[in-house]
Design an enzyme around this catalytic site. Structure first.
Site, PDB file in Angstrom:
ATOM      1  N   GLU A 199      12.132  -1.765  12.560  1.00  0.00           N
ATOM      2  CA  GLU A 199      11.662  -0.806  11.574  1.00  0.00           C
ATOM      3  C   GLU A 199      10.388  -0.120  12.061  1.00  0.00           C
ATOM      4  OE1 GLU A 199      10.918  -0.729   6.756  1.00  0.00           O
ATOM      5  OE2 GLU A 199      10.348  -2.536   7.874  1.00  0.00           O
ATOM      6  N   LYS A 239      -2.119  -9.282  -6.747  1.00  0.00           N
ATOM      7  CA  LYS A 239      -2.912  -8.938  -5.571  1.00  0.00           C
ATOM      8  C   LYS A 239      -2.347  -7.656  -4.960  1.00  0.00           C
ATOM      9  CE  LYS A 239      -2.649 -10.152  -1.197  1.00  0.00           C
ATOM     10  NZ  LYS A 239      -3.151  -8.913  -0.531  1.00  0.00           N
ATOM     11  N   PRO A 240      -2.948  -6.512  -5.289  1.00  0.00           N
ATOM     12  CA  PRO A 240      -2.528  -5.277  -4.617  1.00  0.00           C
ATOM     13  C   PRO A 240      -3.127  -5.236  -3.215  1.00  0.00           C
ATOM     14  CG  PRO A 240      -4.373  -4.812  -6.060  1.00  0.00           C
ATOM     15  CD  PRO A 240      -4.052  -6.281  -6.233  1.00  0.00           C
ATOM     16  N   ASP A 241      -2.531  -4.453  -2.348  1.00  0.00           N
ATOM     17  CA  ASP A 241      -3.145  -4.260  -1.046  1.00  0.00           C
ATOM     18  C   ASP A 241      -4.522  -3.628  -1.240  1.00  0.00           C
ATOM     19  OD1 ASP A 241      -3.666  -2.449   1.530  1.00  0.00           O
ATOM     20  OD2 ASP A 241      -2.275  -4.052   2.079  1.00  0.00           O
ATOM     21  N   CYS A 286      10.144   2.093   1.824  1.00  0.00           N
ATOM     22  CA  CYS A 286      11.052   0.988   2.150  1.00  0.00           C
ATOM     23  C   CYS A 286      12.496   1.447   2.246  1.00  0.00           C
ATOM     24  CB  CYS A 286      10.912  -0.123   1.115  1.00  0.00           C
ATOM     25  SG  CYS A 286      11.219   0.410  -0.582  1.00  0.00           S
ATOM     26  N   GLY A 323       6.979  -6.332   0.726  1.00  0.00           N
ATOM     27  CA  GLY A 323       6.267  -6.260   1.992  1.00  0.00           C
ATOM     28  C   GLY A 323       7.188  -6.549   3.158  1.00  0.00           C
ATOM     29  N   SER A 324       6.635  -7.093   4.212  1.00  0.00           N
ATOM     30  CA  SER A 324       7.387  -7.296   5.447  1.00  0.00           C
ATOM     31  C   SER A 324       8.333  -8.486   5.332  1.00  0.00           C
ATOM     32  CB  SER A 324       6.427  -7.537   6.613  1.00  0.00           C
ATOM     33  OG  SER A 324       5.817  -8.817   6.501  1.00  0.00           O
ATOM     34  N   GLU A 378      11.314  -7.909  -1.998  1.00  0.00           N
ATOM     35  CA  GLU A 378      11.843  -6.699  -1.386  1.00  0.00           C
ATOM     36  C   GLU A 378      11.151  -6.517  -0.050  1.00  0.00           C
ATOM     37  OE1 GLU A 378      11.218  -2.213  -1.509  1.00  0.00           O
ATOM     38  OE2 GLU A 378      12.264  -2.639  -3.392  1.00  0.00           O
ATOM     39  N   LEU A 379      11.940  -6.547   1.028  1.00  0.00           N
ATOM     40  CA  LEU A 379      11.375  -6.624   2.365  1.00  0.00           C
ATOM     41  C   LEU A 379      11.731  -5.384   3.187  1.00  0.00           C
ATOM     42  CD1 LEU A 379      12.206 -10.414   2.811  1.00  0.00           C
ATOM     43  CD2 LEU A 379      10.168  -9.362   1.808  1.00  0.00           C
ATOM     44  N   TRP A 386       0.803  -1.221   0.000  1.00  0.00           N
ATOM     45  CA  TRP A 386       0.000   0.000   0.000  1.00  0.00           C
ATOM     46  C   TRP A 386       0.834   1.268   0.000  1.00  0.00           C
ATOM     47  CZ3 TRP A 386       1.681   2.524   4.230  1.00  0.00           C
ATOM     48  CH2 TRP A 386       2.121   1.758   5.319  1.00  0.00           C
ATOM     49  N   ASN A 387       2.126   1.182   0.319  1.00  0.00           N
ATOM     50  CA  ASN A 387       2.869   2.426   0.553  1.00  0.00           C
ATOM     51  C   ASN A 387       3.247   3.168  -0.725  1.00  0.00           C
ATOM     52  OD1 ASN A 387       4.746   0.241   0.110  1.00  0.00           O
ATOM     53  ND2 ASN A 387       6.384   1.596   0.779  1.00  0.00           N
TER      54      ASN A 387
END
Length: 528
Positions: free
Chosen positions: A397, A192-194, A299, A243-244, A265-266, A168-169
């Site tokens: 974080e 699948k987007p947020d 991120c 994401g996370s 990418e986390l 979502w960011n």
């Protein structure tokens, strides 16, 4: 801090988004006619934003079936045809940017100038990959086992159907940026987007369809990971996830079970180093962008700021003064510099991290408070010092507009402290001496390091790879890696005349001696 209370007065629908546009985009979700619905709210005010159908695991499987049916014809198109569609998308994006800027702000809550950087990002990436795809994907002659006699070619075939799970960011950058190289490489996509920022991703799909993308090649599903995530993993030929770190580990494990590839990418706990010869005014302004762009929900945002002892007071004074002048607000124009957080969870995390640090002895130099007077999810850009290891935000974080300042004595200590984390996504180094800055940067353990810039220099260099080390992920986006990861490499080797077995009339022993002499000769003449 300067506050802007100006509301948008030209909207024609919920949260400044025309109701007809929201309803039309919702029809692009792959879901059944009797699907359950989910509603989203705008971070600026909490007002209703979108009403979306929810996809089931069966809907996801059906989307993959349609995508596979469409992918073969899409991959068969010449690269030039795929390129033309993407370049039309590029032009439409720039021409219709005001529409998507409103969407990004309404869904995410960021300031408009940060939303515009997403438009810039996608325009850069689209042009780069559209004009690089033919070369990247072209068959390449490789050195054969036996010079002249072995004709070896490297080919690249599309993976098939790629699952893209976007956050979502950065709803446009992540919602479209990873789809672009995958599509140009000949893949189909189920994404699948947020849910919170699904309208922006659906808008990108809508625009790509207008540009000429065939039906079925790119599809969207909406739903919680706990409901449809397994169906995505069970059907995908490759997974792109942003994401996370915790979720990334689960996806890597599931991808490993199926022996499919994944690019992840986390999280990050990114450092910025201000060396003793830095231009302090520029470094302080750079820290504003590094720490508070997109309200810190970035991120590659900086959360740890290391300043040389000899310039610490000068830098902190300049940074704090500039931070206190930031314009915070919910305007749908370029009058503000910092927007809102996106969801209650982020506000809770930011508040908890700052309150915990203050309770354990941290000093607040700027900010430090939520701003419900501006909207339900606003939080002031915050600078802390005296942060110690027992405080949660020392290692964890925050993902919000919060940065902690530390000092160092020399370059070695700065590098050591910057690397004292399990993460390794992005970093920033500031020095008037470019060679010195680059030397320090090369020793920082991060996938991208910017010298005299916060993050945009490396991110915007789309010809170079971008990604994380350690707990910040696997794989790379951008550059050749960003496209070729969506392909299967194949080697075709055609052996002519002599092979590796002894020819007729020559014993194995004599053939071995002949090959030994040939190998020594090739080494002596410098052959690879």
């Amino acid at each position: 801090m300067t506050i802007d209370h100006t509301p948008r007065t030209t909207s024609t629908g919920n949260a400044g988004i025309p109701a007809a546009l929201s309803a039309r985009l919702a029809t692009r979700v792959s879901a059944g006619p009797d699907a359950q619905r989910v509603q989203t709210a705008t971070p600026f005010t909490g007002d209703l934003l979108a009403d979306l159908p929810v996809s089931t695991p069966a809907d996801v499987e059906a989307a993959f079936v349609r995508a596979r049916a469409a992918q073969a014809a899409w991959a068969a198109k010449p690269v030039a045809e795929r390129k033309a569609i993407l370049l039309r998308f590029h032009d439409l994006l720039l021409d219709r940017q005001s529409e998507v800027l409103d969407l990004i702000q309404a869904e995410n809550g960021k300031a408009r100038r940060d939303a515009f950087l997403e438009v810039t990002d996608i325009a850069l990436a689209t042009r780069y990959y559209a004009r690089s795809a033919a070369k990247l994907l072209a068959p390449k002659r490789r050195r054969g086992a036996i010079p002249v006699l072995t004709h070896t070619t490297e080919l690249h075939h599309p993976k098939g159907v790629v699952a893209v799970i976007s956050p979502w960011n950065y709803p446009l950058s992540m919602g479209a940026g990873d789809a672009i190289p995958a599509l140009l490489a000949g893949n189909a996509i189920v994404q699948k987007p947020d849910t919170q920022t699904a309208l922006t991703a659906l808008w990108a799909l809508d625009l790509m369809t207008e540009a000429g993308l065939p039906t079925g090649v790119w599809q969207m599903v909406i739903g919680r990971g706990g409901s449809i995530g397994q169906s995505l993993m069970d059907n995908a030929d490759y997974v792109m996830f942003t994401g996370s770190t915790a979720s990334g580990r689960r996806i890597a494990r599931d991808a490993g079970e199926r022996l499919i590839g994944a690019s992840l990418e986390l999280g990050g706990k990114n450092p910025m180093i201000v060396l003793d010869d830095a231009d302090i005014a520029k470094a302080a302004e750079g820290a504003i962008a590094a720490c508070f762009s997109s309200t810190g929900q970035l991120c590659v945002s900086i959360e740890r700021l290391y300043v040389a002892e000899s310039v610490r007071d000068e830098f902190v004074a300049a940074f704090v003064e500039r931070t206190k002048r930031l314009k915070i607000g919910a305007a749908f124009d370029y009058s503000t510099e910092v927007g809102s957080l996106t969801n209650q969870s982020q506000l809770d995390t930011v508040t908890a991290h700052v309150d915990d640090a203050v309770a354990k002895g941290a000093t607040v130099l700027a900010g430090g408070l939520p701003r419900p007077d501006l909207g339900p999810l606003f939080y002031e850009p915050t600078i802390l010092t005296d942060v110690t290891p027992e405080m949660t935000l020392y290692n964890d974080e925050t993902f919000g507009p919060v940065v902690s300042i530390y000092t160092f004595r020399d370059d070695e200590e700065a590098i050591q402290r910057a690397n004292a984390t399990t993460y390794g996504l992005n970093a920033s180094v500031w020095s008037r001496d470019g060679a010195r800055g680059r030397a320090v940067a090369s020793r920082v353990r991060a996938g991208t390091v910017n010298v005299n810039d916060a993050y945009a220099a490396a991110w915007g260099s789309v010809d170079a790879p971008m990604g994380g080390m350690g707990d910040s992920g696997l794989g790379r986006r951008h550059g050749a890696d960003g496209m070729l990861k969506y392909t299967e490499a194949q080697t075709v080797a055609h052996q002519r005349l002599l092979g590796f077995s002894a020819p007729a009339g020559l014993s194995d022993s004599a053939w071995a001696q002949t090959l030994t002499l040939a190998l020594k000769t090739m080494k002596r003449i410098g052959a690879r």
